[in-house]
Design an enzyme around this catalytic site. Structure first.
Site, PDB file in Angstrom:
ATOM      1  N   GLY A 139       0.265  13.507 -10.762  1.00  0.00           N
ATOM      2  CA  GLY A 139      -0.212  14.876 -10.921  1.00  0.00           C
ATOM      3  C   GLY A 139       0.583  15.673 -11.952  1.00  0.00           C
ATOM      4  N   GLU A 163      -1.001  14.768 -15.148  1.00  0.00           N
ATOM      5  CA  GLU A 163      -2.343  15.365 -15.138  1.00  0.00           C
ATOM      6  C   GLU A 163      -2.289  16.872 -15.356  1.00  0.00           C
ATOM      7  OE1 GLU A 163      -3.021  13.494 -11.322  1.00  0.00           O
ATOM      8  OE2 GLU A 163      -4.729  12.397 -12.135  1.00  0.00           O
ATOM      9  N   ALA A 186       2.094  14.852  -7.451  1.00  0.00           N
ATOM     10  CA  ALA A 186       1.777  15.579  -6.224  1.00  0.00           C
ATOM     11  C   ALA A 186       2.832  15.225  -5.186  1.00  0.00           C
ATOM     12  CB  ALA A 186       0.389  15.182  -5.742  1.00  0.00           C
ATOM     13  N   GLU A 200      -0.078   6.232  -9.442  1.00  0.00           N
ATOM     14  CA  GLU A 200      -0.700   6.397  -8.121  1.00  0.00           C
ATOM     15  C   GLU A 200      -1.103   5.080  -7.487  1.00  0.00           C
ATOM     16  OE1 GLU A 200      -1.389   8.235 -10.810  1.00  0.00           O
ATOM     17  OE2 GLU A 200      -1.804  10.316 -10.270  1.00  0.00           O
TER      18      GLU A 200
HETATM   19  N1  CAA Z   1       6.656  13.681  -4.001  1.00  0.00           N
HETATM   20  C1  CAA Z   1       7.621  13.999  -3.107  1.00  0.00           C
HETATM   21  N2  CAA Z   1       8.922  13.773  -3.346  1.00  0.00           N
HETATM   22  C2  CAA Z   1       9.270  13.200  -4.511  1.00  0.00           C
HETATM   23  C3  CAA Z   1       8.321  12.843  -5.476  1.00  0.00           C
HETATM   24  C4  CAA Z   1       6.949  13.096  -5.194  1.00  0.00           C
HETATM   25  N3  CAA Z   1       5.968  12.835  -6.066  1.00  0.00           N
HETATM   26  N4  CAA Z   1       8.966  12.274  -6.537  1.00  0.00           N
HETATM   27  C5  CAA Z   1      10.276  12.296  -6.237  1.00  0.00           C
HETATM   28  N5  CAA Z   1      10.458  12.856  -5.004  1.00  0.00           N
HETATM   29  C6  CAA Z   1      11.736  13.077  -4.314  1.00  0.00           C
HETATM   30  C7  CAA Z   1      12.314  11.793  -3.757  1.00  0.00           C
HETATM   31  O1  CAA Z   1      11.716  11.469  -2.530  1.00  0.00           O
HETATM   32  C8  CAA Z   1      13.767  12.151  -3.658  1.00  0.00           C
HETATM   33  O2  CAA Z   1      13.936  12.934  -2.503  1.00  0.00           O
HETATM   34  P1  CAA Z   1      15.148  12.598  -1.470  1.00  0.00           P
HETATM   35  O3  CAA Z   1      16.377  12.920  -2.264  1.00  0.00           O
HETATM   36  O4  CAA Z   1      14.900  13.530  -0.329  1.00  0.00           O
HETATM   37  O5  CAA Z   1      15.031  11.154  -1.158  1.00  0.00           O
HETATM   38  C9  CAA Z   1      13.992  13.067  -4.863  1.00  0.00           C
HETATM   39  O6  CAA Z   1      12.698  13.527  -5.242  1.00  0.00           O
HETATM   40  C10 CAA Z   1      14.601  12.358  -6.045  1.00  0.00           C
HETATM   41  O7  CAA Z   1      13.801  11.232  -6.331  1.00  0.00           O
HETATM   42  P2  CAA Z   1      14.391   9.744  -6.484  1.00  0.00           P
HETATM   43  O8  CAA Z   1      15.608   9.566  -5.624  1.00  0.00           O
HETATM   44  O9  CAA Z   1      13.272   8.782  -6.267  1.00  0.00           O
HETATM   45  O10 CAA Z   1      14.840   9.791  -8.018  1.00  0.00           O
HETATM   46  P3  CAA Z   1      14.964   8.583  -9.040  1.00  0.00           P
HETATM   47  O11 CAA Z   1      15.600   9.145 -10.248  1.00  0.00           O
HETATM   48  O12 CAA Z   1      15.555   7.387  -8.376  1.00  0.00           O
HETATM   49  O13 CAA Z   1      13.401   8.177  -9.390  1.00  0.00           O
HETATM   50  C11 CAA Z   1      11.118   8.670  -9.964  1.00  0.00           C
HETATM   51  C12 CAA Z   1      12.610   9.092 -10.074  1.00  0.00           C
HETATM   52  C13 CAA Z   1      10.893   7.352 -10.710  1.00  0.00           C
HETATM   53  C14 CAA Z   1      10.298   9.767 -10.608  1.00  0.00           C
HETATM   54  C15 CAA Z   1      10.732   8.487  -8.469  1.00  0.00           C
HETATM   55  O14 CAA Z   1      11.153   9.659  -7.753  1.00  0.00           O
HETATM   56  C16 CAA Z   1       9.276   8.309  -8.223  1.00  0.00           C
HETATM   57  O15 CAA Z   1       8.765   7.229  -8.436  1.00  0.00           O
HETATM   58  N6  CAA Z   1       8.575   9.366  -7.748  1.00  0.00           N
HETATM   59  C17 CAA Z   1       7.181   9.287  -7.378  1.00  0.00           C
HETATM   60  C18 CAA Z   1       6.285   9.252  -8.607  1.00  0.00           C
HETATM   61  C19 CAA Z   1       4.825   9.138  -8.192  1.00  0.00           C
HETATM   62  O16 CAA Z   1       4.422   8.167  -7.568  1.00  0.00           O
HETATM   63  N7  CAA Z   1       4.006  10.147  -8.548  1.00  0.00           N
HETATM   64  C20 CAA Z   1       2.593  10.166  -8.223  1.00  0.00           C
HETATM   65  C21 CAA Z   1       2.358  10.959  -6.987  1.00  0.00           C
HETATM   66  S1  CAA Z   1       0.675  10.859  -6.410  1.00  0.00           S
HETATM   67  C22 CAA Z   1      -0.186  11.993  -7.310  1.00  0.00           C
HETATM   68  O17 CAA Z   1       0.349  12.667  -8.150  1.00  0.00           O
HETATM   69  C23 CAA Z   1      -1.659  12.128  -6.966  1.00  0.00           C
HETATM   70  C24 CAA Z   1      -2.480  12.836  -7.997  1.00  0.00           C
HETATM   71  O18 CAA Z   1      -2.964  12.231  -8.914  1.00  0.00           O
HETATM   72  C25 CAA Z   1      -2.762  14.258  -7.852  1.00  0.00           C
END
Ligand code: CAA
Length: 258
Positions: free
Chosen positions: A109, A112, A65, A132
């Site tokens: 998400g 999921e 998400a 999460e």
């Molecule tokens: N939401 C918003 N933006 C996101 C995102 C997310 N879930 N995942 C990645 N991005 C964005 C980053 O902020 C970044 O944007 P900027 O360039 O503006 O900084 C861009 O995508 C590229 O990401 P990274 O620079 O972090 O890329 P990376 O290769 O270094 O890492 C990753 C990749 C490990 C996937 C890392 O991006 C990450 O950990 N993302 C979040 C994963 C996460 O926590 N997901 C769960 C979300 S909560 C949820 O989903 C709730 C639910 O159950 C419904």
């Protein structure tokens, strides 16, 4: 509806939807999820489409998400808008089969959403996770429930509590994905599988999907009773007559979806 966050096309009798927010690894924002629901609904209503494929990019199916969108949400707000339930579950209302074709990250998400599809074909670079907990929230789109049913309690607890990722091999070994292919073959493999389904009888494919899904909701004896009634009802279709006649006559069946 004009789409800005997904790319939609039809290949043969297969509806193909690609999540397309490459700058944020296909983070699932409300506008994206809304567009996805609209596209799925259109394919669902299109009688020339027999099955769907949902994919992302080679780098990410979806990294979850959209955290930046969620950051300012509050408890009464998420509750009153019925966050997740209101927009995300359109995929669960699809009665036609939907295959997830997952390459790269399928996190939170994203994982999921893939698990809401009927089965998952993964590229060998796919990485699944429910991270999460590191954000101070629980999984919210079925992660603790569906992942547990796919991979069992121990791995589901491990993934949801530590937030570690599972690679494609482990995901296949654990029953989360049905097959693993090279990334360059992913979409073709999924579309071929979907076309194979679309070439069968639509009502029968829908009954198969409904029956497998029912196995997660009811006891074994109730599930078998449900399956038995669908099996018996299938003898009321023209496609049963055609399918069995084609076998006996050693030819390909020509199903009419009736
Ligand atoms: N939401 C918003 N933006 C996101 C995102 C997310 N879930 N995942 C990645 N991005 C964005 C980053 O902020 C970044 O944007 P900027 O360039 O503006 O900084 C861009 O995508 C590229 O990401 P990274 O620079 O972090 O890329 P990376 O290769 O270094 O890492 C990753 C990749 C490990 C996937 C890392 O991006 C990450 O950990 N993302 C979040 C994963 C996460 O926590 N997901 C769960 C979300 S909560 C949820 O989903 C709730 C639910 O159950 C419904």
């Amino acid at each position: 509806m004009a789409y800005e966050n997904i790319i939609v096309e039809t290949r043969g009798s297969v509806g193909l939807i690609a999540l397309n927010r490459p700058q944020v690894l296909n983070a699932l924002s409300t506008p994206l999820v809304r567009e996805l629901g609209d596209a799925l609904g259109r394919f669902e209503a299109d009688s020339s489409v027999g099955a769907m494929v949902l994919t992302g990019s080679e780098k990410a199916f979806a990294a979850g998400a959209d955290i930046k969108e969620m950051q300012s949400k509050t408890w009464p707000g998420t509750y009153t808008e019925d966050f997740i339930t209101a927009e995300w579950e359109s995929i669960l209302r699809c009665r036609k089969p939907v295959i997830a074709a997952v390459a790269g990250y399928a996190l939170g998400g994203g994982c999921e959403l893939a698990m809401m599809c009927d089965f998952i074909i993964a590229a060998d670079n796919a990485r699944f996770g429910q991270p999460e907990i590191a954000l101070g929230v629980t999984p919210g789109a079925g992660g603790t429930q569906r992942l547990t049913r796919f991979v069992g309690k121990s791995k589901a607890m491990d993934m949801c509590l530590t937030g570690r990722m599972m690679d494609a091999d482990e995901a296949e070994r654990s029953g989360l994905v049905s097959r693993v292919v090279a990334p360059e073959r992913l979409v073709d493999e999924a579309v071929e599988a979907a076309q194979k389904i679309a070439d069968t009888s639509l009502p029968i494919a829908m009954m198969v999907k409904e029956s497998v899904d029912r196995s997660y909701e009811v006891s074994l004896s109730e599930g078998v009773r449900f399956e038995r009634r669908l099996f018996q009802a299938s003898f009321g279709t023209a496609d049963q007559s055609e399918g069995m006649a084609a076998f006996v006559e050693k030819r390909k069946p020509n199903f009419s979806d009736r």
